[in-house]
Design an enzyme around this catalytic site. Structure first.
Site, short mmCIF file in Angstrom:
data_model
loop_
_atom_site.label_atom_id
_atom_site.label_comp_id
_atom_site.label_asym_id
_atom_site.label_seq_id
_atom_site.Cartn_x
_atom_site.Cartn_y
_atom_site.Cartn_z
N ASN A 9 0.78 -1.31 0.06
CA ASN A 9 0.03 0.13 0.01
C ASN A 9 0.95 1.19 -0.07
O ASN A 9 1.31 1.60 0.89
CB ASN A 9 -0.91 -0.07 1.28
CG ASN A 9 -1.69 1.18 1.56
OD1 ASN A 9 -1.60 1.93 0.41
ND2 ASN A 9 -2.13 1.49 2.70
N LYS A 11 -0.08 4.10 -0.04
CA LYS A 11 -0.60 5.35 0.43
C LYS A 11 -0.32 6.76 -0.47
O LYS A 11 -0.31 6.51 -1.67
CB LYS A 11 0.00 5.63 1.93
CG LYS A 11 -0.32 4.34 2.82
CD LYS A 11 0.15 4.47 4.32
CE LYS A 11 0.02 3.06 5.11
NZ LYS A 11 0.27 3.38 6.42
N HIS A 93 -9.53 1.85 5.11
CA HIS A 93 -8.30 1.87 5.87
C HIS A 93 -8.37 2.80 6.90
O HIS A 93 -9.24 3.85 6.81
CB HIS A 93 -7.08 2.46 4.89
CG HIS A 93 -5.77 2.14 5.36
ND1 HIS A 93 -5.23 2.92 6.29
CD2 HIS A 93 -4.72 1.23 5.44
CE1 HIS A 93 -4.05 2.77 6.95
NE2 HIS A 93 -3.80 1.68 6.20
N GLU A 150 -5.44 -4.32 10.80
CA GLU A 150 -4.26 -3.44 11.20
C GLU A 150 -4.50 -2.71 12.52
O GLU A 150 -5.13 -1.80 12.49
CB GLU A 150 -4.25 -2.41 10.17
CG GLU A 150 -3.99 -2.94 8.60
CD GLU A 150 -3.29 -1.99 7.65
OE1 GLU A 150 -2.36 -2.11 7.07
OE2 GLU A 150 -4.21 -0.85 7.51
N GLY A 208 3.06 -1.07 4.26
CA GLY A 208 2.83 0.23 3.86
C GLY A 208 4.38 0.66 3.30
O GLY A 208 5.09 0.65 2.44
P1 13P Z 1 3.07 0.34 7.65
O1 13P Z 1 3.60 -0.85 7.11
O2 13P Z 1 3.77 1.49 7.15
O3 13P Z 1 2.85 0.30 9.07
O4 13P Z 1 1.48 0.50 7.10
C1 13P Z 1 0.95 -0.53 7.11
C2 13P Z 1 -0.47 -0.16 6.71
O5 13P Z 1 -1.39 0.80 6.77
C3 13P Z 1 -0.71 -0.86 5.37
O6 13P Z 1 -2.17 -0.69 4.76
#
Ligand code: 13P
Length: 225
Positions: A9, A11, A93, A150, A208
């Site tokens: 992801n 983001k 999310h 998560e 992420g």
């Molecule tokens: P991180 O791996 O940066 O902690 O993010 C996790 C996330 O939100 C994946 O959707």
């Protein structure tokens, strides 16, 4: 053999040039992926043409879709607009729930839109109650959906949950959605990924930060196989 999903992801990150560089490095170095493993990359909407114009060695996903159909909803991307381009859509999310006011009701609408055009929804939940509400409001989710569990404290913090705790939460979600693949997300790295995918109830990971660097994401995939 148990299926394994590795979802990156991105983001709200990467210019077009950065995305092209990532894709170049990733495509050149991607290891042979066994048939039971699905690698899914969810870049920004602007990157989709770049990814779909090449035979990328992974599935493509989006990080969000509109709760509405096509029409007069300025700035929104309807599920049907990306139906021929992506196979997966992340929905709900926790960053969207927190910063953009996305409620369980909105999440349910988005899941319905996605299912109606044949995209597999990956619904993000940070607790069992959110999964319960989803199962009650969109029972058809169970046919093709995935859950990405998560815990809030673990996202972007560098402090992942323990595989034991994450497996207990995933087990509770399986009590509600017995057929649904459950992924764990929150500070997953090449170093800790094996711990999660080796547990009884966790069938993959959402990544992420460690998906933003192509070499790091490749190491994580290799470590998970
Ligand atoms: P991180 O791996 O940066 O902690 O993010 C996790 C996330 O939100 C994946 O959707």
């Amino acid at each position: 053999m148990k299926n394994l999903f590795i979802l990156g992801n991105w983001k709200s990150n990467k210019t077009m040039t950065e995305a092209a560089n990532w894709l170049e490095i990733f495509s050149k170095n991607m290891p042979q992926i066994p048939g039971h493993v699905s690698v899914i990359v969810c870049p920004g909407f602007i990157h989709l043409p770049l990814f779909s114009s090449r035979t990328a060695p992974f599935a493509l996903g989006v990080q969000n879709v509109s709760a509405y159909e096509t029409g007069a909803f300025t700035g929104e991307i309807a599920a049907s607009m990306v139906a021929n381009t992506v196979s997966y859509a992340m929905i709900g999310h926790s960053e969207r729930r927190k910063h953009l006011g996305e409620t369980d009701e909105v999440v349910a609408e988005k899941v319905k839109r996605v299912l109606s055009v044949g995209i597999r929804p990956v619904v993000c939940v940070s607790d069992v109650a959110q999964a319960e509400k989803l199962a009650a409001s969109v029972p058809e989710f169970t046919k093709t959906g995935l859950i990405l569990y998560e815990p809030l404290f673990a996202i972007g913090s560098g402090k992942s949950d323990s595989p034991e705790n994450a497996n207990i939460a995933a087990g509770s979600i399986h009590g509600i959605l017995p057929e649904t693949p459950i992924l764990y997300g929150g500070s997953v790295t090449a170093e800790n990924v094996r711990g999660f995918v080796g547990t009884e109830h966790i069938t993959g990971v959402g990544v992420g930060g460690a998906s933003l660097d192509a070499a790091k994401f490749l190491s994580l995939i290799s470590a998970a196989l």
